[in-house]
Enzyme design. Structure first.
Site, PDB file in Angstrom:
ATOM      1  N   ARG A  31       0.824  -1.221   0.000  1.00 32.11           N
ATOM      2  CA  ARG A  31       0.000   0.000   0.000  1.00 32.11           C
ATOM      3  C   ARG A  31       0.855   1.266   0.000  1.00 32.11           C
ATOM      4  O   ARG A  31       0.588   2.188  -0.782  1.00 32.11           O
ATOM      5  CB  ARG A  31      -0.981  -0.020   1.166  1.00 32.11           C
ATOM      6  CG  ARG A  31      -2.113  -1.024   0.983  1.00 32.11           C
ATOM      7  CD  ARG A  31      -3.035  -1.044   2.176  1.00 32.11           C
ATOM      8  NE  ARG A  31      -2.327  -1.471   3.380  1.00 32.11           N
ATOM      9  CZ  ARG A  31      -2.831  -1.385   4.608  1.00 32.11           C
ATOM     10  NH1 ARG A  31      -4.037  -0.876   4.794  1.00 32.11           N
ATOM     11  NH2 ARG A  31      -2.144  -1.808   5.645  1.00 32.11           N
ATOM     12  N   ASN A  49      -6.483  -2.789   1.679  1.00 33.58           N
ATOM     13  CA  ASN A  49      -6.405  -4.237   1.882  1.00 33.58           C
ATOM     14  C   ASN A  49      -7.809  -4.806   1.976  1.00 33.58           C
ATOM     15  O   ASN A  49      -8.663  -4.243   2.679  1.00 33.58           O
ATOM     16  CB  ASN A  49      -5.663  -4.567   3.180  1.00 33.58           C
ATOM     17  CG  ASN A  49      -4.167  -4.603   3.012  1.00 33.58           C
ATOM     18  OD1 ASN A  49      -3.660  -4.530   1.905  1.00 33.58           O
ATOM     19  ND2 ASN A  49      -3.449  -4.696   4.119  1.00 33.58           N
TER      20      ASN A  49
END
Length: 758
Positions: A31, A49
C-alpha cells in the site's frame, strides 16, 4: 487511516481505473508503494487491503495511468509476489487526493498470507548500531522482514488480527507505523525496546532469572560452557548447543533419543559457512534469500564441526541467523551452533514458553523465551540445490508456507485435504488456489494429532469456509483418514501414489497423459498390497498401473521401515525360498528363525513393490547400514557411499509390466561374497534403477515423465534418472515447490478433485 476520498468536480481529461491485485501483497509494504507511486505520477484515488488482496482505484491523465500500470507489475516491494492483476475502467470521480483506506472485511476470504521472512539488512544494521534506538533489540522488523504466518489470527493482515495486538505501540513506533514514507508503515509486528516483546531466561523449573539483553548474554555463556539451550524463535523452539563441542552434541543426541539423524546448524555469517562447506553461487543465494531455509551443503574436511552433528554424512544442513534474536546470539558466540527443532522424537515443534519446560524436560538446561505469542507453529524449511542448479524443497515450512500453488483448473467447491501419515501437511483448495500448511510431521502421537487438527481449524477459520469435500489417503488406518471420515462431510479417498503424481503435475502445470514414476517406502495400493515401486499412466479420468516392481513379502509390514534386515530377508525369500535362511548375511539364528517363521507362515508379511525397501535390503546386504534409527537412513547411507567412477549397471528383466529385480539381486549377492566394495555395488545399483526408469518410459510411449515420491529425495538417483531421460528425448519433471515425499500428498489429493469434475 483515511476513508475513501470524496468525489469532486470531474476533470474531462481524467480517467479512472480499478485494480484487484492478488498474491502475497499484504504485510509487505504494498500500500505505501502504491501511495508513493501515485504521488510521483500526480494520481488520485485510494488503496485498500481486502480479504481478496489489495484493491486500488486510481485516477488521472491516461499517460500517467499507463505508467502506473507498468510500475505496478515491475517495481513492487521486494517481498511482494503478485500472482494476478485484474483491472477495469470505471467512471472518473474528480478526486483531489490519494489515500490509504482502512482494511475491508468482506465475507469471502482468499488473500495470501506472506510467510515468515528472514531479517533484512536494514533491520540488521539498526540492531548493531549503537546510536539506533533499536540497538540490540531482538524483535526488530519492518515491512520487508519478520513474522507473518506464525502470529496471524485472521484476515486481513492487520495488527489487531495478530498476536502483536498484545503490545501497545509507543508514540515513536506509532509515528513510523502511520507514515507511508517510512519502511515500517503498517509493519504489523513493529515494536521497540519500550513497547514490544521482551526476552527472559528461565531455568528447568520455569523460573525466570534474567531479562532483556542480560538474558541473552547469560544464554550465550551457557552455550559456551557446553550446555543445551532451548530458544524460542519465529515459529517454534530450537534446541541449541555448540557445534564444535563433542560432548555437548553427544549429550543432546542422548537426551533427545536421536542416535544418528543429522542436526541442523546455524552459522554466524556466510564467511563462516564457506570455511566449513563448499558453497556454490546458487546455494549462497538460497542461504541469504528472504526464506533463509536450511540448505544441504557438502562438508569440507577441515571443518571444525564435530562428526556427531551428522554421522557418516558428507553434508551439513546449514542456515544463517534469520531473526534478530538468532543474529544477536550468534554474534555473541562467534561459532556455529546446532539448531535443531525443539521437540521430542516424533512430536511437533514446541511453541509455548509456558509449556516448554515440561515438554522439553530432561533435554534443555535453560530456556531463552519471549512473550510474543506463536499461534501457528512453523518449522524450518530444508532445501537442496541439484546438479543443474535447481532448488528442491525437502521440507516446506518457514519462508515458503502457506504460499499457495496456483491451479489451471477451478475447484468446484472449497476442498480440504488431510494428507498422509508421515511428514504430514494439510491443504485447503479454494477456486484456483491450493494453500498448503507448513510441515506438521508424523501423526503417530497425540501431539501430532493436535497439530494436524490445529492446522485444519486455522485454515478453515482464516478463510471462513466449511469445506464441502474432504479428501484423504486410501489407507484406512491413517489418522488423517479417520479424521476425514469422522468429519461428517462428503469424503473422497485418493490412492497414495496417484496423489504423488498429481502433486508433481500441479506444481509443473502439466496435463495428462503422462507417465509417473512414483517410488517411496510404501503406500496402500487398494489391492491389499503395499505399493512403492510404481509406474502409473496418468490420464484425464484417473490412472492405471503401467508397471511395477516384482512384489516380495515384507515381514513385519510397517516395522520394516526401521529394520532393514526384514526387507533383506523378505527379498531373499522371494528369490530363493527357504534356502534363503541358510545364507550368512549377518543375522543371528534367533532373528533368522523368528523372521523366517513369519515368512513361511505368511504372518504379517504383506506383499510390497517398494523401492524404498529395496534400498534398505541392498544397504543391509552390503553391510552399509544394519539399523535404521530414522526413516531413510539406510537409503541415505547407500547414496553417500556410491563410487562416482563406476559407470556400469546390473541386469534386470521387464515382462508384462513387472520389473524383475532378481537378476540384480543375484549379482549383488555374488559381489558381496567376492568382497566387492559396497561403494561399487551402490553405484551400480543406482545406475540400474535409472536404467529401469528409462526402459519403462520407452515402453510407455509417453513423452512426459514424472519423478515423484520419497525415493527421489535421493540426489544421485534423481540426477541419473533425469540425465538418462533427457538424453533419450523425454521431458522429465520433478518437484521444486513442494517436497517429493509425503509432504506433497495433500496437494495431489486436492488435484484429484479437479479430475473428478473435469
Amino acid at each position: 487511516m483515511a476513508s475513501k476520498p470524496s468525489p469532486h468536480v470531474q476533470n474531462d481529461t481524467a480517467k479512472r481505473e480499478g485494480f484487484l491485485v492478488e498474491g502475497a501483497v499484504q504485510g509487505v509494504g504494498f500500500r505505501p508503494f502504491v501511495y508513493r507511486l501515485s504521488q510521483e505520477l500526480n494520481l488520485t484515488g485510494f488503496v485498500q487491503n481486502t480479504p481478496k488482496g489489495v484493491t486500488i482505484e486510481i485516477e488521472g491523465v491516461p499517460s500517467a495511468l499507463e505508467s502506473f500500470k507498468e510500475a505496478l507489475m515491475k517495481c513492487g516491494p521486494p517481498q511482494a509476489r503478485i500472482m494476478r492483476i485484474r483491472s477495469a475502467p470505471i467512471a472518473a470521480m474528480g478526486c483531489h487526493e490519494f489515500v490509504i483506506c482502512s482494511s475491508g472485511d468482506e465475507e469471502e476470504h482468499s488473500a495470501i498470507i506472506v510467510p515468515d521472512l528472514g531479517v533484512c539488512d536494514d533491520c540488521r544494521s539498526e540492531m548493531f548500531d549503537r546510536s539506533d534506538r533499536r540497538y540490540r533489540y531482538p524483535f526488530t522488523n519492518c515491512t520487508n522482514c519478520g513474522p507473518r504466518y506464525s502470529i496471524i489470527k485472521e484476515l486481513p493482515y492487520d495488527r489487531v488480527n495478530t498476536t502483536m495486538a498484545d503490545f501497545v505501540m509507543c508514540d515513536t513506533c506509532r509515528a513510523e507505523y502511520e507514515d507511508p514514507n517510512d519502511r515500517r508503515y503498517h509493519a504489523q509486528p513493529v515494536a521497540c525496546p519500550n513497547c514490544g516483546p521482551q526476552l527472559e531466561l528461565r531455568n528447568v523449573k520455569g523460573d525466570g532469572f534474567a531479562k532483556g539483553d542480560h538474558a541473552l548474554r547469560e544464554a550465550a555463556q551457557a552455550v559456551r560452557e557446553g550446555k543445551i539451550l532451548a530458544v524460542k524463535g519465529l515459529g517454534g523452539f530450537h534446541l541449541v548447543c555448540a557445534a564444535h563441542k563433542k560432548h555437548a552434541v553427544a549429550e543432546l543426541r542422548r537426551r533427545k533419543q536421536r542416535p544418528a539423524k543429522p542436526f541442523a546448524l546455524m552459522y554466524p555469517s556466510m564467511r563462516d559457512v564457506e570455511r566449513d562447506c563448499t558453497v556454490t553461487r546458487a546455494e549462497k543465494d538460497l542461504l541469504v534469500s528472504s526464506a533463509m531455509p536450511i540448505v544441504l551443503l557438502r562438508k569440507n574436511k577441515a571443518s571444525a564441526v564435530v562428526s556427531e552433528v551428522a554421522p557418516d554424512n558428507p553434508y551439513l544442513g546449514v542456515m544463517l541467523p534469520y531473526t534478530p534474536l538468532h543474529d544477536l546470539l550468534l554474534a555473541e558466540l562467534d561459532f556455529p551452533i546446532v539448531a535443531t527443532s525443539g521437540n521430542r522424537a516424533n512430536e511437533p515443534i514446541c511453541i509455548d514458553e509456558d509449556e516448554v519446560t515440561g515438554t522439553l524436560e530432561g533435554i534443555a538446561d535453560l530456556f531463552l523465551v519471549h512473550n510474543r505469542r506463536i499461534l501457528n507453529r512453523c518449522d524450518d524449511s530444508i532445501a537442496r540445490v541439484g546438479a543443474g542448479g535447481e532448488t528442491t524443497l525437502l521440507r516446506r515450512a518457514r519462508g515458503h508456507a502457506p504460499m499457495p500453488i496456483i491451479l489451471e483448473a477451478q475447484l468446484p467447491a472449497p476442498t480440504l485435504a488431510t494428507g498422509g501419515h508421515l511428514k504430514n501437511t494439510v491443504a485447503l483448495g479454494l477456486g484456483d488456489r491450493v494453500f498448503l500448511s507448513p510441515h506438521i510431521g508424523d501423526l503417530g502421537t497425540l501431539g501430532g494429532w493436535n497439530a494436524h487438527q490445529h492446522a485444519i481449524d486455522f485454515f478453515c477459520r482464516l478463510y471462513k469456509v466449511n469445506p464441502e469435500a474432504i479428501v484423504h489417503d486410501l489407507h484406512p488406518d491413517y489418522h488423517s483418514t479417520r479424521l476425514a471420515q469422522m468429519s461428517g462431510s462428503r469424503t473422497h479417498s485418493v490412492q497414495h501414489h496417484h496423489a504423488h503424481a498429481l502433486s508433481c503435475m500441479a506444481e509443473n502445470q502439466l496435463q495428462p497423459p503422462c507417465l509417473a514414476v512414483t517410488w517411496d517406502g510404501a503406500g496402500y495400493g487398494g489391492d491389499g498390497t503395499l505399493w512403492g515401486g510404481e509406474f502409473l499412466k496418468i490420464e484425464a479420468a484417473g490412472f492405471s498401473r503401467a508397471a511395477h516392481f516384482l512384489q516380495f513379502p515384507l515381514p513385519g509390514g510397517d516395522a520394516a521401515a526401521l529394520d532393514p534386515k526384514r526387507a533383506a530377508l523378505g527379498m531373499l525369500y522371494a528369490l530363493e525360498g527357504e534356502d534363503a535362511f541358510k545364507r550368512d548375511i549377518g543375522l543371528g539364528r534367533e532373528d533368522t528363525d523368528l523372521i523366517g517363521s513369519a515368512l513361511k507362515k505368511a504372518i504379517n508379511c504383506p506383499l510390497t513393490s517398494s523401492v524404498g525397501r529395496l534400498f534398505d535390503a541392498v544397504s543391509f546386504l552390503t553391510g552399509s547400514c544394519l539399523h535404521n534409527t530414522f526413516e531413510g537412513q539406510a537409503a541415505m547411507t547407500l547414496e553417500f557411499i556410491a563410487d562416482p567412477r563406476v559407470t556400469d549397471a546390473y541386469s534386470f528383466d521387464i515382462a508384462e509390466g513387472v520389473i524383475d529385480w532378481r537378476p540384480m539381486l543375484r549379482a549383488i549377492l555374488d559381489e558381496c561374497e567376492r568382497g566387492v566394495s559396497p561403494s561399487v555395488i551402490s553405484a551400480r545399483f543406482h545406475r540400474t534403477l535409472a536404467q529401469i526408469i528409462l526402459e519403462a518410459a520407452q515402453r510407455s510411449c509417453e513423452d512426459i515423465v514424472l519423478l515423484t515420491g520419497g525415493c527421489f529425495q535421493n540426489a544421485l538417483l534423481l540426477e541419473l534418472a533425469l540425465n538418462a531421460l533427457k538424453q533419450a528425448g523425454f521431458k522429465p519433471h520433478t518437484h521444486r515447490l513442494v517436497p517429493a515425499n509425503d509432504g506433497g500428498l495433500a496437494l495431489g489429493q486436492i488435484m484429484a478433485m479437479t479430475q473428478e469434475t473435469s
